[in-house]
Design a protein around this motif. Structure first.
Motif, PDB file in Angstrom:
ATOM      1  N   GLY A   1      25.036  -0.369  -3.300  1.00 49.28           N
ATOM      2  CA  GLY A   1      23.583  -0.257  -3.234  1.00 49.28           C
ATOM      3  C   GLY A   1      22.881  -1.249  -4.127  1.00 49.28           C
ATOM      4  N   ILE A   2      21.641  -0.889  -4.450  1.00 51.81           N
ATOM      5  CA  ILE A   2      20.763  -1.690  -5.296  1.00 51.81           C
ATOM      6  C   ILE A   2      20.346  -0.807  -6.469  1.00 51.81           C
ATOM      7  CG2 ILE A   2      18.559  -2.915  -5.395  1.00 51.81           C
ATOM      8  CD1 ILE A   2      20.374  -4.262  -3.441  1.00 51.81           C
ATOM      9  N   ASP A   3      20.379  -1.366  -7.683  1.00 53.14           N
ATOM     10  CA  ASP A   3      19.973  -0.554  -8.840  1.00 53.14           C
ATOM     11  C   ASP A   3      18.451  -0.477  -8.951  1.00 53.14           C
ATOM     12  OD1 ASP A   3      19.016  -2.835 -10.189  1.00 53.14           O
ATOM     13  OD2 ASP A   3      20.678  -2.895 -11.617  1.00 53.14           O
ATOM     14  N   GLU A   4      17.962   0.204  -9.970  1.00 50.47           N
ATOM     15  CA  GLU A   4      16.521   0.427 -10.122  1.00 50.47           C
ATOM     16  C   GLU A   4      15.728  -0.848 -10.388  1.00 50.47           C
ATOM     17  OE1 GLU A   4      18.343   1.436 -14.212  1.00 50.47           O
ATOM     18  OE2 GLU A   4      18.925   1.593 -12.127  1.00 50.47           O
ATOM     19  N   TYR A   5      16.422  -1.954 -10.706  1.00 51.25           N
ATOM     20  CA  TYR A   5      15.746  -3.225 -10.949  1.00 51.25           C
ATOM     21  C   TYR A   5      15.906  -4.199  -9.778  1.00 51.25           C
ATOM     22  CZ  TYR A   5      15.765  -1.259 -15.589  1.00 51.25           C
ATOM     23  OH  TYR A   5      15.595  -0.412 -16.653  1.00 51.25           O
ATOM     24  N   GLY A   6      16.565  -3.754  -8.713  1.00 53.07           N
ATOM     25  CA  GLY A   6      16.748  -4.604  -7.542  1.00 53.07           C
ATOM     26  C   GLY A   6      18.027  -5.418  -7.550  1.00 53.07           C
TER      27      GLY A   6
ATOM     28  N   ASP B   1      14.191   2.317   1.112  1.00 49.94           N
ATOM     29  CA  ASP B   1      14.654   2.871   2.383  1.00 49.94           C
ATOM     30  C   ASP B   1      14.507   1.843   3.502  1.00 49.94           C
ATOM     31  OD1 ASP B   1      15.228   5.247   1.096  1.00 49.94           O
ATOM     32  OD2 ASP B   1      13.420   6.282   1.813  1.00 49.94           O
ATOM     33  N   GLU B   2      13.385   1.159   3.544  1.00 53.94           N
ATOM     34  CA  GLU B   2      13.152   0.136   4.567  1.00 53.94           C
ATOM     35  C   GLU B   2      14.142  -1.022   4.395  1.00 53.94           C
ATOM     36  OE1 GLU B   2       9.845  -1.562   7.350  1.00 53.94           O
ATOM     37  OE2 GLU B   2       9.691   0.292   6.211  1.00 53.94           O
ATOM     38  N   TYR B   3      14.368  -1.447   3.172  1.00 56.31           N
ATOM     39  CA  TYR B   3      15.312  -2.541   2.894  1.00 56.31           C
ATOM     40  C   TYR B   3      16.725  -2.164   3.356  1.00 56.31           C
ATOM     41  CZ  TYR B   3      17.596  -6.284   0.252  1.00 56.31           C
ATOM     42  OH  TYR B   3      18.343  -7.381  -0.107  1.00 56.31           O
ATOM     43  N   TYR B   4      17.160  -0.955   3.008  1.00 58.06           N
ATOM     44  CA  TYR B   4      18.507  -0.510   3.375  1.00 58.06           C
ATOM     45  C   TYR B   4      18.715  -0.432   4.890  1.00 58.06           C
ATOM     46  CZ  TYR B   4      20.087   0.735  -1.346  1.00 58.06           C
ATOM     47  OH  TYR B   4      20.492   0.701  -2.649  1.00 58.06           O
ATOM     48  N   ARG B   5      17.663  -0.189   5.649  1.00 63.96           N
ATOM     49  CA  ARG B   5      17.806  -0.125   7.108  1.00 63.96           C
ATOM     50  C   ARG B   5      18.260  -1.451   7.693  1.00 63.96           C
ATOM     51  NH1 ARG B   5      12.694   2.007   9.977  1.00 63.96           N
ATOM     52  NH2 ARG B   5      11.708   1.548   8.004  1.00 63.96           N
ATOM     53  N   TYR B   6      17.957  -2.549   7.001  1.00 67.40           N
ATOM     54  CA  TYR B   6      18.241  -3.871   7.558  1.00 67.40           C
ATOM     55  C   TYR B   6      19.265  -4.671   6.764  1.00 67.40           C
ATOM     56  CZ  TYR B   6      14.212  -2.820  10.389  1.00 67.40           C
ATOM     57  OH  TYR B   6      13.348  -2.211  11.267  1.00 67.40           O
ATOM     58  N   TRP B   7      19.700  -4.172   5.640  1.00 66.91           N
ATOM     59  CA  TRP B   7      20.568  -5.006   4.815  1.00 66.91           C
ATOM     60  C   TRP B   7      21.995  -4.996   5.322  1.00 66.91           C
ATOM     61  CZ3 TRP B   7      22.688  -4.579  -0.629  1.00 66.91           C
ATOM     62  CH2 TRP B   7      23.381  -3.407  -0.823  1.00 66.91           C
ATOM     63  N   LEU B   8      22.713  -6.073   5.027  1.00 67.62           N
ATOM     64  CA  LEU B   8      24.010  -6.358   5.638  1.00 67.62           C
ATOM     65  C   LEU B   8      25.205  -5.970   4.772  1.00 67.62           C
ATOM     66  CD1 LEU B   8      23.067  -9.937   6.883  1.00 67.62           C
ATOM     67  CD2 LEU B   8      23.212  -7.858   8.268  1.00 67.62           C
TER      68      LEU B   8
ATOM     69  N   VAL C   1       0.844  -1.205   0.000  1.00 67.26           N
ATOM     70  CA  VAL C   1       0.000   0.000   0.000  1.00 67.26           C
ATOM     71  C   VAL C   1       0.877   1.251   0.000  1.00 67.26           C
ATOM     72  CG1 VAL C   1      -1.671   1.323   1.379  1.00 67.26           C
ATOM     73  CG2 VAL C   1      -1.989  -1.142   1.050  1.00 67.26           C
ATOM     74  N   ARG C   2       1.946   1.252   0.810  1.00 71.09           N
ATOM     75  CA  ARG C   2       2.839   2.411   0.864  1.00 71.09           C
ATOM     76  C   ARG C   2       3.552   2.640  -0.464  1.00 71.09           C
ATOM     77  NH1 ARG C   2       6.724   1.861   5.650  1.00 71.09           N
ATOM     78  NH2 ARG C   2       7.449   3.859   4.866  1.00 71.09           N
ATOM     79  N   VAL C   3       3.996   1.570  -1.106  1.00 67.23           N
ATOM     80  CA  VAL C   3       4.668   1.713  -2.402  1.00 67.23           C
ATOM     81  C   VAL C   3       3.694   2.267  -3.438  1.00 67.23           C
ATOM     82  CG1 VAL C   3       5.665   0.401  -4.331  1.00 67.23           C
ATOM     83  CG2 VAL C   3       6.482   0.016  -2.001  1.00 67.23           C
ATOM     84  N   GLN C   4       2.453   1.795  -3.429  1.00 66.99           N
ATOM     85  CA  GLN C   4       1.459   2.305  -4.364  1.00 66.99           C
ATOM     86  C   GLN C   4       1.221   3.803  -4.158  1.00 66.99           C
ATOM     87  OE1 GLN C   4      -0.086   0.499  -6.942  1.00 66.99           O
ATOM     88  NE2 GLN C   4       1.570  -0.861  -6.346  1.00 66.99           N
ATOM     89  N   ALA C   5       1.233   4.242  -2.909  1.00 68.44           N
ATOM     90  CA  ALA C   5       0.945   5.642  -2.602  1.00 68.44           C
ATOM     91  C   ALA C   5       2.168   6.544  -2.720  1.00 68.44           C
ATOM     92  CB  ALA C   5       0.356   5.750  -1.192  1.00 68.44           C
ATOM     93  N   GLU C   6       3.362   6.019  -2.317  1.00 61.55           N
ATOM     94  CA  GLU C   6       4.537   6.885  -2.180  1.00 61.55           C
ATOM     95  C   GLU C   6       5.687   6.540  -3.127  1.00 61.55           C
ATOM     96  OE1 GLU C   6       5.669   7.171   2.002  1.00 61.55           O
ATOM     97  OE2 GLU C   6       3.646   6.514   2.524  1.00 61.55           O
ATOM     98  N   GLY C   7       5.628   5.410  -3.808  1.00 61.22           N
ATOM     99  CA  GLY C   7       6.696   5.020  -4.723  1.00 61.22           C
ATOM    100  C   GLY C   7       7.642   3.992  -4.130  1.00 61.22           C
ATOM    101  N   ILE C   8       8.451   3.416  -4.976  1.00 61.89           N
ATOM    102  CA  ILE C   8       9.334   2.316  -4.600  1.00 61.89           C
ATOM    103  C   ILE C   8      10.425   2.740  -3.619  1.00 61.89           C
ATOM    104  CG2 ILE C   8      10.934   2.593  -6.538  1.00 61.89           C
ATOM    105  CD1 ILE C   8       9.692  -0.751  -5.100  1.00 61.89           C
ATOM    106  N   GLU C   9      10.755   4.022  -3.577  1.00 62.83           N
ATOM    107  CA  GLU C   9      11.799   4.499  -2.665  1.00 62.83           C
ATOM    108  C   GLU C   9      11.482   4.157  -1.211  1.00 62.83           C
ATOM    109  OE1 GLU C   9      10.291   6.524  -4.962  1.00 62.83           O
ATOM    110  OE2 GLU C   9      11.900   6.416  -6.447  1.00 62.83           O
ATOM    111  N   VAL C  10      10.207   4.109  -0.859  1.00 66.10           N
ATOM    112  CA  VAL C  10       9.784   3.740   0.498  1.00 66.10           C
ATOM    113  C   VAL C  10      10.283   2.341   0.833  1.00 66.10           C
ATOM    114  CG1 VAL C  10       7.769   3.182   1.923  1.00 66.10           C
ATOM    115  CG2 VAL C  10       7.746   5.197   0.471  1.00 66.10           C
ATOM    116  N   LEU C  11      10.119   1.427  -0.096  1.00 65.52           N
ATOM    117  CA  LEU C  11      10.560   0.051   0.112  1.00 65.52           C
ATOM    118  C   LEU C  11      12.088  -0.024   0.145  1.00 65.52           C
ATOM    119  CD1 LEU C  11       9.801  -2.904   0.444  1.00 65.52           C
ATOM    120  CD2 LEU C  11       9.703  -3.096  -2.028  1.00 65.52           C
TER     121      LEU C  11
END
Length: 171
Positions: free
Chosen positions: A132-137, A103-110, A91-101
């Protein structure tokens, strides 16, 4: 706030203490011109202490260290939490864009700024830094010493986090 020592290994594994794999996820997507179908699979070691470690062990260790009484998790509660979180992220990605996801991923990635060795297409040894991660993951790696950035795809490579090594998969 309770903070268990959990992290994400690219692209889809869940680790405890940066060293013990607890589980992972897999996503399969089919896209039509107007519809996207996403199938999600999640595997998680919740309560099997042997041969490695499970989430309920981590909760018990946290309780012992911090003199708390966090309850152990049931399978039903754990998977309800996981899929409710996925729905919230959707729901957040639909409303705010993929950057939300992201940002959340980067908080926990190793992997941020991890120094790695790669095997090139000709079998040569290459050095790089994960940036980092590119635009395709896909994983972005800055090659040394050239500074060129390359994307590393999970389908064609194996990532040994413990040794900082990316190698191509051979059939």
């Amino acid at each position: 706030m309770i903070k268990l020592d959990l992290g994400l290994k690219w692209p889809n594994d869940i680790y405890a203490y940066g060293a013990s794999k607890l589980g992972g996820s897999i996503f399969n997507t089919q896209v039509d011109s107007t519809v996207a179908i996403v199938n999600v699979g999640v595997g998680f070691n919740l309560s099997n202490s042997k041969p490695t470690l499970c989430l309920n062990d981590i909760i018990a260790q946290y309780n012992a260290k911090h003199s708390t009484t966090l309850p152990l998790l049931s399978y039903e509660k754990t998977f309800a939490l996981i899929f409710n979180k996925l729905e919230e992220l959707y729901v957040r990605v639909q409303a705010e864009g993929i950057e939300v996801l992201q940002d959340e991923y980067y908080r926990y990635w190793l992997h941020q700024d991890a120094e790695i060795s790669m095997i090139g297409t000709e079998g040569e040894s290459l050095q790089g830094t994960i940036v980092g991660i590119d635009e395709y993951g896909f994983l972005l790696v800055k090659k040394q010493p050239s500074g060129d950035t390359v994307s590393v795809h999970p389908d064609g490579n194996s990532f040994d986090m413990m040794q900082g090594l990316i190698v191509p998969k051979f059939n």
